[in-house]
Design an enzyme around this catalytic site. Sequence first.
Site, PDB file in Angstrom:
ATOM      1  N   HIS A 183      11.575  44.025  12.186  1.00 43.98           N
ATOM      2  CA  HIS A 183      11.357  44.004  10.738  1.00 43.98           C
ATOM      3  C   HIS A 183      11.193  42.538  10.338  1.00 43.98           C
ATOM      4  O   HIS A 183      11.676  41.639  11.027  1.00 43.98           O
ATOM      5  CB  HIS A 183      12.553  44.560   9.968  1.00 43.98           C
ATOM      6  CG  HIS A 183      12.972  45.937  10.350  1.00 43.98           C
ATOM      7  ND1 HIS A 183      13.685  46.210  11.498  1.00 43.98           N
ATOM      8  CD2 HIS A 183      12.815  47.120   9.717  1.00 43.98           C
ATOM      9  CE1 HIS A 183      13.942  47.505  11.559  1.00 43.98           C
ATOM     10  NE2 HIS A 183      13.421  48.088  10.493  1.00 43.98           N
ATOM     11  N   ASP A 207      14.391  40.592  10.242  1.00 37.74           N
ATOM     12  CA  ASP A 207      15.076  40.406  11.526  1.00 37.74           C
ATOM     13  C   ASP A 207      14.804  39.027  12.102  1.00 37.74           C
ATOM     14  O   ASP A 207      15.681  38.415  12.710  1.00 37.74           O
ATOM     15  CB  ASP A 207      14.603  41.434  12.562  1.00 37.74           C
ATOM     16  CG  ASP A 207      14.909  42.857  12.176  1.00 37.74           C
ATOM     17  OD1 ASP A 207      15.877  43.075  11.434  1.00 37.74           O
ATOM     18  OD2 ASP A 207      14.168  43.753  12.626  1.00 37.74           O
TER      19      ASP A 207
END
EC number: 5.3.1.5
Length: 439
Positions: free
Chosen positions: A98, A101
């Site tokens: 993501h 992340d």
Amino acid sequence: MSYFDINKVNYEGPKSNNAFSFKYYNPEEKLGNHSMSELLRFSVAYWHTFTADLSDPFGVGVAERDWDSLDEMEKAKARVEAIFEFMEKTRIDYFCFHDVDISPEGASLKESNENLDIIVELIKEKMDQTGKKLLWNTTNNFTHERFVHGAATSSNAEVFAYAAAKVKKSLEIAKKLGSENFVFWGGREGYESLLNTNMKLELDNLATFFKMAKSYADEIGYTGQFLIEPKPKEPTTHQYDTDVATAHAFLQKYDLDKDFKFNIEANHATLAGHTFQHELRYARDNNMLGSVDANQGHPLLGWDTDESTDVYDTTLAMYEILKNGGLAPGGLNFDAKPRRTSFKQEDLILTHIAGMDTFALGLRVAYKMIEDNFFENIMDEKYKSFNEGIGKKIVEGETSLKELEDYAFNINTINNTSDHLEVIKSQINQYILNINNKD
């Protein structure tokens, strides 16, 4: 700096007692015309592996990670080094992330994008140096408090706009890094109660959001496969993409079914009241199986996900995947984390070895079953009445209720046959044992 003080993990076979070795996964070994690495297309999940701290609703994080003492941007840079070392040592070719992340959110969208640009450049350099690839990336439009009412289905148009801007940036990253897929998971796309929800407006807006994303991808020349990841609940009480069948109906209604396939997660199937195989089968039968998030739900915990260690499940999953012709350009992404009590850094390696071996063993068994036409022979026998006579006319649409009534009047006794389901399950067990013994 090395983050994992081990040698590259090698295949040593099922008799090895070395925890840091593969017992069933032999990347270069061929089954038919394809190597195991080509058939399995393993991927490491950035979030569970490199950002999760093993906290749960009842306790703080306990994970011991060398990079966690650093400030946010230095930590993000260290994680890039760590994940590429991890992939090299575990022989995993792909990774997923993501946006949040890989780099921290800033005080503004502009600052967040600037942080992303710095880390994406580092990732691109590592990819060029190592040959590792991005299986898919996605946008986290669910964690921040701004998404309390959803993202594309939010009641606040400003939130919709913010979520759209984040997806735009993620698509640009996907193109830059050559991401083979782009995933949408709607953790907040749903409702807590229908009492104050305009479901039609929210679903219409969600479809508009997807159409804008596809349009922008076409505009910038991004050609990766678009995937939706169904889940019925958690964190939202009722999520709109409940399961594959529900999400498929949504895509068909809004004329999006030619642009999207599904990223199917094992534990999401469990939460939806289905088996993992059910979701894979429905997607395969409808040419909608795109990729897989490989994990398993703990039988006593709805919200947790573990590395796959159930050979029975992985055998049936790999059967569906092989019958699908594989997953490419999708893959098997380990959307799973160690148990909270497995908090050492080395546990990241050990849990992936366990998951990879379990899927590799499932692959070996499923491949043998297909060679033997095991399930095909069972199906042929069960449905043979539709291969001739009135059954064939039913299948081919060449009969009517009147003709079937006339036919039924002439039936004296209907004789059904036993499925012998227990025998089938026992034979599957025998396949698993025989593969193990053969090795």
